[in-house]
Design an enzyme around this catalytic site. Structure first.
Site, short mmCIF file in Angstrom:
data_model
loop_
_atom_site.label_atom_id
_atom_site.label_comp_id
_atom_site.label_asym_id
_atom_site.label_seq_id
_atom_site.Cartn_x
_atom_site.Cartn_y
_atom_site.Cartn_z
N GLY A 12 0.75 -1.24 0.00
CA GLY A 12 0.00 0.00 0.00
C GLY A 12 0.78 1.29 0.00
O GLY A 12 0.33 2.30 0.54
N ASN A 14 1.35 3.08 -2.63
CA ASN A 14 0.57 3.98 -3.49
C ASN A 14 -0.65 4.50 -2.72
O ASN A 14 -1.01 5.68 -2.82
CB ASN A 14 0.13 3.26 -4.77
CG ASN A 14 1.23 3.23 -5.82
OD1 ASN A 14 1.53 4.23 -6.43
ND2 ASN A 14 1.85 2.09 -5.99
N LYS A 62 -19.93 -7.89 -3.21
CA LYS A 62 -19.91 -7.24 -1.89
C LYS A 62 -19.06 -5.97 -1.94
O LYS A 62 -19.36 -4.97 -1.30
CB LYS A 62 -19.38 -8.21 -0.82
CG LYS A 62 -20.31 -9.41 -0.57
CD LYS A 62 -20.13 -9.96 0.84
CE LYS A 62 -21.11 -11.11 1.14
NZ LYS A 62 -20.55 -12.44 0.77
N LEU A 81 -4.23 -6.86 -7.13
CA LEU A 81 -3.74 -7.88 -8.06
C LEU A 81 -4.86 -8.76 -8.60
O LEU A 81 -4.75 -9.98 -8.63
CB LEU A 81 -2.67 -8.73 -7.36
CG LEU A 81 -1.44 -7.93 -6.93
CD1 LEU A 81 -0.40 -8.84 -6.30
CD2 LEU A 81 -0.83 -7.16 -8.11
N LYS A 82 -5.97 -8.14 -9.00
CA LYS A 82 -7.06 -8.90 -9.63
C LYS A 82 -7.59 -8.07 -10.79
O LYS A 82 -7.51 -6.85 -10.77
CB LYS A 82 -8.21 -9.13 -8.63
CG LYS A 82 -8.01 -10.32 -7.69
CD LYS A 82 -9.18 -10.43 -6.71
CE LYS A 82 -10.44 -11.00 -7.38
NZ LYS A 82 -11.54 -11.18 -6.38
N HIS A 100 0.15 1.26 -13.08
CA HIS A 100 0.90 0.09 -13.54
C HIS A 100 2.38 0.48 -13.65
O HIS A 100 2.68 1.55 -14.19
CB HIS A 100 0.36 -0.41 -14.89
CG HIS A 100 1.06 -1.63 -15.37
ND1 HIS A 100 0.82 -2.88 -14.85
CD2 HIS A 100 2.03 -1.79 -16.30
CE1 HIS A 100 1.61 -3.77 -15.45
NE2 HIS A 100 2.35 -3.14 -16.33
N ASP A 141 -5.01 -3.85 -17.96
CA ASP A 141 -4.09 -2.74 -18.27
C ASP A 141 -4.33 -2.15 -19.65
O ASP A 141 -3.41 -1.69 -20.33
CB ASP A 141 -2.62 -3.21 -18.16
CG ASP A 141 -2.32 -3.81 -16.79
OD1 ASP A 141 -1.53 -4.77 -16.74
OD2 ASP A 141 -2.89 -3.33 -15.79
N GLU A 170 5.56 6.19 -9.68
CA GLU A 170 4.16 5.77 -9.54
C GLU A 170 3.42 6.71 -8.57
O GLU A 170 2.33 7.21 -8.88
CB GLU A 170 4.08 4.35 -9.00
CG GLU A 170 4.53 3.28 -9.96
CD GLU A 170 4.49 1.92 -9.31
OE1 GLU A 170 3.44 1.56 -8.77
OE2 GLU A 170 5.51 1.21 -9.37
C1 GRF Z 1 3.68 -1.35 -7.28
O1 GRF Z 1 4.75 -1.55 -8.19
C2 GRF Z 1 2.40 -1.23 -8.05
O2 GRF Z 1 2.54 -0.61 -9.31
C3 GRF Z 1 2.06 -2.66 -8.26
O3 GRF Z 1 2.28 -3.23 -6.98
C4 GRF Z 1 3.46 -2.62 -6.44
C5 GRF Z 1 3.29 -2.34 -4.97
O4 GRF Z 1 2.43 -1.28 -4.84
N1 GRF Z 1 0.74 -2.81 -8.75
P1 GRF Z 1 2.02 -0.76 -3.37
O5 GRF Z 1 3.31 -0.46 -2.61
O6 GRF Z 1 1.25 -1.89 -2.71
O7 GRF Z 1 1.21 0.45 -3.62
#
Ligand code: GRF
Length: 197
Positions: A12, A14, A62, A81-82, A100, A141, A170
């Site tokens: 997390g 981002n 949900k 990641l889905k 991405h 993507d 990012e």
């Molecule tokens: C990052 O490289 C993001 O682009 C990818 O997962 C990695 C970890 O992101 N989708 P975060 O630190 O969980 O935001």
């Protein structure tokens, strides 16, 4: 102030950048709920540290209920990641933003996530990579690109070094893109996103 929901699966960082942007007012928005499909995602802890609702939920129906219940107007996929369902995409057409860690359309799509992206870049011998912020459509993507920024691939890069530099970019372009969305500065016309700055 735009009501924001963030979907995560991992650490997390981002998400943290988005929370910080809302708190320092560089984003005219408020993160109202964070939803993770992974129970042990540290991003849930980050949300709790900022008194933000943190929910672990895998079932996308949900998830949609939670987003509606919190009157979410913008959904951010931050290390989620889905592939989101067509139902969620339709519910929030051009209101779901993904980050991405490559220059789409390179090193993206099925199987390209997290460190696998940077592995692909290094193995290919690419000289430049970067990050992409885009609206989410039904593909992986493939939605209209909002913003991109390049990162040089150095000769002594390994995955960890490269990932670290890309991650900083990012955070920068994700928060800038969200800020522009919240100021109504983004217009989508087919595959193109116009920034009315
Ligand atoms: C990052 O490289 C993001 O682009 C990818 O997962 C990695 C970890 O992101 N989708 P975060 O630190 O969980 O935001």
């Amino acid at each position: 102030m735009v009501k924001i929901g963030v979907l995560i699966s991992g650490g997390g960082t981002n998400l943290q950048a988005v929370i910080d942007g809302c708190e320092n007012k560089s984003i005219n928005g408020e993160v109202r709920v964070v939803i993770s499909n992974k129970e042990n995602a540290y991003g849930l802890e980050r949300a709790r540290n900022h008194n933000i609702k943190a929910i672990c939920e895998k079932d996308e129906n949900k998830i949609i209920e939670v987003l509606k219940a919190n009157e979410i107007e913008l959904v951010i996929l931050a290390g989620y990641l889905k592939i989101v369902s067509p139902k969620l995409v339709n519910e929030y057409r051009n209101k779901i933003i993904n980050i991405h860690p490559s220059l789409i359309p390179a090193f993206c799509g099925k199987g390209y996530y997290g460190e696998k992206v940077h592995q692909g870049v290094i193995d290919y011998g690419a000289k430049v990579t970067g990050a992409t912020v885009h609206f989410v459509d039904e593909g992986a993507d493939t939605g209209p690109i909002i913003m991109q920024k390049t990162v040089e691939v150095k000769q002594d890069d390994d995955i960890k070094k490269l990932a670290k530099r890309v991650l900083e970019v990012e955070h920068e372009i994700l928060t800038k893109s969200i800020s522009m969305f919240c100021e109504n500065k983004l217009t989508v016309n087919g595959r193109r996103v116009y920034i009315n700055d």
